[in-house]
Design a protein around this motif. Structure first.
Motif, PDB file in Angstrom:
ATOM      1  N   GLY A  86     -15.444   5.304  54.180  1.00 40.69           N
ATOM      2  CA  GLY A  86     -16.488   5.784  54.488  1.00 40.69           C
ATOM      3  C   GLY A  86     -17.095   5.966  55.880  1.00 40.69           C
ATOM      4  N   GLU A  87     -18.174   6.406  56.322  1.00 35.98           N
ATOM      5  CA  GLU A  87     -18.560   6.518  57.548  1.00 35.98           C
ATOM      6  C   GLU A  87     -19.154   5.183  58.471  1.00 35.98           C
ATOM      7  OE1 GLU A  87     -18.209   9.504  59.352  1.00 35.98           O
ATOM      8  OE2 GLU A  87     -17.139   9.966  57.798  1.00 35.98           O
ATOM      9  N   HIS A  88     -19.312   4.325  57.793  1.00 34.70           N
ATOM     10  CA  HIS A  88     -20.186   3.138  58.358  1.00 34.70           C
ATOM     11  C   HIS A  88     -18.937   2.624  59.195  1.00 34.70           C
ATOM     12  CE1 HIS A  88     -18.809   2.355  54.144  1.00 34.70           C
ATOM     13  NE2 HIS A  88     -18.329   1.191  54.500  1.00 34.70           N
ATOM     14  N   LEU A  89     -19.639   1.561  60.232  1.00 29.95           N
ATOM     15  CA  LEU A  89     -18.695   0.809  61.028  1.00 29.95           C
ATOM     16  C   LEU A  89     -19.254  -0.605  60.943  1.00 29.95           C
ATOM     17  CD1 LEU A  89     -19.159   2.949  64.309  1.00 29.95           C
ATOM     18  CD2 LEU A  89     -16.973   2.850  62.913  1.00 29.95           C
ATOM     19  N   VAL A  90     -18.183  -1.403  60.859  1.00 31.18           N
ATOM     20  CA  VAL A  90     -18.418  -2.842  60.992  1.00 31.18           C
ATOM     21  C   VAL A  90     -18.361  -3.447  62.483  1.00 31.18           C
ATOM     22  CG1 VAL A  90     -17.860  -5.070  59.894  1.00 31.18           C
ATOM     23  CG2 VAL A  90     -17.593  -3.136  58.549  1.00 31.18           C
ATOM     24  N   ASP A  91     -19.160  -4.069  62.879  1.00 30.62           N
ATOM     25  CA  ASP A  91     -19.058  -4.884  64.323  1.00 30.62           C
ATOM     26  C   ASP A  91     -17.951  -5.753  64.436  1.00 30.62           C
ATOM     27  OD1 ASP A  91     -19.323  -5.325  66.797  1.00 30.62           O
ATOM     28  OD2 ASP A  91     -21.369  -6.597  66.471  1.00 30.62           O
ATOM     29  N   ASP A  92     -16.912  -5.393  65.095  1.00 27.26           N
ATOM     30  CA  ASP A  92     -16.026  -6.427  65.270  1.00 27.26           C
ATOM     31  C   ASP A  92     -15.454  -6.482  66.808  1.00 27.26           C
ATOM     32  OD1 ASP A  92     -14.797  -3.844  66.129  1.00 27.26           O
ATOM     33  OD2 ASP A  92     -13.229  -4.095  64.441  1.00 27.26           O
ATOM     34  N   SER A  93     -16.721  -6.126  67.547  1.00 26.07           N
ATOM     35  CA  SER A  93     -16.239  -6.310  69.061  1.00 26.07           C
ATOM     36  C   SER A  93     -16.104  -7.650  69.559  1.00 26.07           C
ATOM     37  CB  SER A  93     -17.570  -5.768  69.848  1.00 26.07           C
ATOM     38  OG  SER A  93     -18.809  -6.365  69.594  1.00 26.07           O
ATOM     39  N   PHE A  94     -16.469  -8.917  68.838  1.00 28.87           N
ATOM     40  CA  PHE A  94     -16.487 -10.159  69.279  1.00 28.87           C
ATOM     41  C   PHE A  94     -14.846 -10.718  68.855  1.00 28.87           C
ATOM     42  CE2 PHE A  94     -18.534  -9.608  65.086  1.00 28.87           C
ATOM     43  CZ  PHE A  94     -17.443 -10.545  64.521  1.00 28.87           C
ATOM     44  N   LEU A  95     -14.237  -9.945  68.435  1.00 29.10           N
ATOM     45  CA  LEU A  95     -12.877 -10.303  67.787  1.00 29.10           C
ATOM     46  C   LEU A  95     -11.698  -9.830  68.830  1.00 29.10           C
ATOM     47  CD1 LEU A  95     -12.922 -10.043  63.950  1.00 29.10           C
ATOM     48  CD2 LEU A  95     -13.329 -11.950  65.465  1.00 29.10           C
ATOM     49  N   SER A  96     -12.050  -9.413  69.990  1.00 23.38           N
ATOM     50  CA  SER A  96     -11.192  -8.995  71.107  1.00 23.38           C
ATOM     51  C   SER A  96     -11.824  -9.601  72.340  1.00 23.38           C
ATOM     52  CB  SER A  96     -11.041  -7.515  71.325  1.00 23.38           C
ATOM     53  OG  SER A  96     -12.317  -6.839  71.520  1.00 23.38           O
ATOM     54  N   THR A  97     -10.992  -9.839  73.188  1.00 29.30           N
ATOM     55  CA  THR A  97     -11.169 -10.558  74.631  1.00 29.30           C
ATOM     56  C   THR A  97     -10.213 -10.199  75.703  1.00 29.30           C
ATOM     57  OG1 THR A  97     -11.952 -12.773  75.642  1.00 29.30           O
ATOM     58  CG2 THR A  97     -10.141 -12.691  74.038  1.00 29.30           C
ATOM     59  N   SER A  98     -10.899 -10.229  76.931  1.00 29.45           N
ATOM     60  CA  SER A  98     -10.046 -10.097  78.059  1.00 29.45           C
ATOM     61  C   SER A  98      -9.884 -11.226  78.904  1.00 29.45           C
ATOM     62  CB  SER A  98     -10.652  -8.839  78.818  1.00 29.45           C
ATOM     63  OG  SER A  98     -11.927  -9.213  79.416  1.00 29.45           O
ATOM     64  N   GLU A  99     -10.294 -12.339  78.317  1.00 24.49           N
ATOM     65  CA  GLU A  99     -10.125 -13.708  78.968  1.00 24.49           C
ATOM     66  C   GLU A  99      -8.668 -13.961  79.328  1.00 24.49           C
ATOM     67  OE1 GLU A  99     -11.790 -18.314  78.569  1.00 24.49           O
ATOM     68  OE2 GLU A  99     -11.978 -16.870  76.990  1.00 24.49           O
ATOM     69  N   PRO A 100      -8.477 -14.399  80.414  1.00 22.07           N
ATOM     70  CA  PRO A 100      -6.774 -14.705  80.682  1.00 22.07           C
ATOM     71  C   PRO A 100      -6.420 -15.725  79.787  1.00 22.07           C
ATOM     72  CG  PRO A 100      -7.986 -14.378  82.821  1.00 22.07           C
ATOM     73  CD  PRO A 100      -9.014 -14.533  81.568  1.00 22.07           C
ATOM     74  N   GLY A 101      -5.199 -15.321  79.157  1.00 20.31           N
ATOM     75  CA  GLY A 101      -4.584 -16.339  78.299  1.00 20.31           C
ATOM     76  C   GLY A 101      -5.169 -16.684  77.093  1.00 20.31           C
ATOM     77  N   ALA A 102      -6.096 -16.000  76.585  1.00 26.62           N
ATOM     78  CA  ALA A 102      -6.650 -16.673  75.411  1.00 26.62           C
ATOM     79  C   ALA A 102      -6.088 -16.027  74.318  1.00 26.62           C
ATOM     80  CB  ALA A 102      -8.145 -15.828  75.345  1.00 26.62           C
ATOM     81  N   VAL A 103      -6.165 -16.948  73.073  1.00 23.48           N
ATOM     82  CA  VAL A 103      -5.543 -16.702  71.955  1.00 23.48           C
ATOM     83  C   VAL A 103      -6.567 -16.974  71.054  1.00 23.48           C
ATOM     84  CG1 VAL A 103      -3.112 -16.829  72.786  1.00 23.48           C
ATOM     85  CG2 VAL A 103      -4.413 -18.909  71.865  1.00 23.48           C
ATOM     86  N   SER A 104      -6.475 -16.165  69.657  1.00 25.79           N
ATOM     87  CA  SER A 104      -7.495 -16.412  68.414  1.00 25.79           C
ATOM     88  C   SER A 104      -7.111 -17.963  67.833  1.00 25.79           C
ATOM     89  CB  SER A 104      -7.381 -15.441  67.771  1.00 25.79           C
ATOM     90  OG  SER A 104      -6.222 -15.131  66.944  1.00 25.79           O
ATOM     91  N   ARG A 105      -8.198 -18.551  67.397  1.00 29.05           N
ATOM     92  CA  ARG A 105      -8.217 -19.794  66.559  1.00 29.05           C
ATOM     93  C   ARG A 105      -7.849 -19.315  65.259  1.00 29.05           C
ATOM     94  NH1 ARG A 105     -12.372 -21.334  70.704  1.00 29.05           N
ATOM     95  NH2 ARG A 105     -11.889 -23.523  71.331  1.00 29.05           N
ATOM     96  N   LEU A 106      -7.410 -20.263  64.356  1.00 28.20           N
ATOM     97  CA  LEU A 106      -7.399 -20.331  63.161  1.00 28.20           C
ATOM     98  C   LEU A 106      -8.856 -20.284  62.335  1.00 28.20           C
ATOM     99  CD1 LEU A 106      -5.682 -20.514  60.129  1.00 28.20           C
ATOM    100  CD2 LEU A 106      -6.208 -23.033  60.419  1.00 28.20           C
ATOM    101  N   VAL A 107      -9.104 -19.467  61.482  1.00 27.22           N
ATOM    102  CA  VAL A 107     -10.529 -19.183  60.703  1.00 27.22           C
ATOM    103  C   VAL A 107     -10.297 -19.753  59.583  1.00 27.22           C
ATOM    104  CG1 VAL A 107     -12.348 -17.972  60.201  1.00 27.22           C
ATOM    105  CG2 VAL A 107     -11.197 -17.171  62.108  1.00 27.22           C
ATOM    106  N   ILE A 108     -11.274 -21.035  59.414  1.00 30.27           N
ATOM    107  CA  ILE A 108     -11.207 -21.796  57.930  1.00 30.27           C
ATOM    108  C   ILE A 108     -12.365 -21.357  57.142  1.00 30.27           C
ATOM    109  CG2 ILE A 108     -11.024 -23.944  56.765  1.00 30.27           C
ATOM    110  CD1 ILE A 108     -10.228 -23.880  60.323  1.00 30.27           C
TER     111      ILE A 108
END
Length: 257
Positions: free
Chosen positions: A12-34
Motif C-alpha cells: 500500500g501507500e501508507h507508511l509506518v513510523d519506524d524512525s525510533f528504531l534507528s540510532t546514531s548513538e556511538p556503540g548502541a545496539v538494540s535490546r531484545l523486545v519481549i
C-alpha cells in the motif's frame, strides 16, 4: 505488487513510523523486545470480545516482523490457551514463531513473571499496555531487575475508535516502507528519543548491563536473516487469507475498556 523478502506482496501507500528504531548513538545496539501476547491479542480487537469470539495471531506476526525487519530481536511470551484453534485465529503463526525460537509458551507459570524474568536477564524491553500495578505487590516483583524492566517498558497505542483504522481495502497490506499491517498503523507511546533510549542500549547509558545486551545482540545477528525470511513466508501465507475475509468484517466500533 512489489517483491519484498523474495515474495510478491500486496503493498500500500501508507507508511509506518519506524524512525525510533534507528540510532546514531556511538556503540548502541538494540535490546531484545519481549512481547506480552495476551495484551497484544486483546488490545488490538476493534470491539469488545464476546466469549465465543477469537483473537487473531496476525497482530502478533505484524508486531514481531515490525521489529525483526528493522534488525531487532523479539520474544513473545504467551499462555498455552492462545495456541489453541478454539481461542485464536491463524494459530499456524504462533506455532511457527515457537519453532523459530521467538515464542515461549507458559502452561502453569505466571506469564507476567516470565516477561520480567526474560527482560531482567537480557536487559530487554517489555512491550505491553499493562501497568502491572497489582503484580508489583508480589514478592517476586520486588527486585532491581524488575524495577529496571518497568522503566524500559513500552506501551503500544491500540486502536480505540473507527477513525484509528485503515480502510478495509488496505488491511493486510505491506506498508510502503516494508511493514506488514493488519488493519491499523502501529504506534507506541513516547517521543522518538525516549523510544530510542528504550529500544537501544549503549556503553555510555547501559553501564555493566550493556554487556548483556551486546552479547544477546551478537547471538541474534547470526540468525536474523533466516528469521526474517521465515516471517516473510508467514506474511505471504496470511495475506491472501486476509484479502479473502476482510470484506466480511462488520463495521468497526470503538474498542471497549
Amino acid at each position: 505488487l512489489e517483491y519484498v523478502g523474495g515474495h510478491c506482496f500486496d503493498v500500500g501507500e501508507h507508511l509506518v513510523d519506524d524512525s525510533f528504531l534507528s540510532t546514531s548513538e556511538p556503540g548502541a545496539v538494540s535490546r531484545l523486545v519481549i512481547i506480552d501476547a495476551a495484551n497484544v491479542l486483546h488490545g488490538n480487537n476493534s470491539v469488545p470480545l464476546l466469549e465465543e469470539q477469537k483473537v487473531d495471531a496476525a497482530y502478533i506476526l505484524s508486531l514481531v516482523r515490525f521489529f525483526v525487519y528493522k534488525g531487532i530481536e523479539c520474544m513473545v511470551v504467551t499462555l498455552h490457551k492462545y495456541m489453541l484453534d478454539t481461542v485464536t485465529e491463524n494459530t499456524f503463526i504462533m506455532r511457527r514463531l515457537q519453532e523459530l525460537g521467538l515464542l515461549m509458551v507458559m502452561d502453569r507459570t505466571y506469564d507476567d513473571l516470565m516477561l520480567f524474568a526474560v527482560a531482567g536477564e537480557f536487559d530487554g524491553v517489555i512491550l505491553s499496555e499493562d501497568q502491572f500495578k497489582a503484580e508489583q505487590q508480589r514478592r517476586e516483583f520486588m527486585t532491581p531487575n524488575v524495577r529496571n524492566a518497568l522503566q524500559l517498558k513500552v506501551s503500544p497505542i491500540y486502536p480505540r475508535a473507527a477513525a484509528d483504522f485503515l480502510p478495509k481495502s488496505k488491511w493486510g497490506q505491506v506498508s510502503k516502507n516494508g511493514h506488514f499491517v493488519v488493519d491499523h498503523l502501529m504506534r507506541f507511546a513516547g517521543s522518538t528519543q525516549d523510544l530510542r533510549n528504550k529500544f537501544f542500549s549503549s556503553p555510555a547509558r547501559g553501564g555493566y548491563r550493556f554487556e548483556l545486551v551486546e552479547e544477546k545482540y551478537g547471538t541474534w545477528l547470526k540468525r536474523k536473516d533466516k528469521v526474517l525470511k521465515a516471517l516473510d513466508d508467514l506474511v505471504a501465507k496470511i495475506q491472501p487469507i486476509m484479502m479473502k475475509t476482510r470484506e466480511d468484517v462488520p463495521t468497526l466500533l470503538p474498542r471497549g475498556n
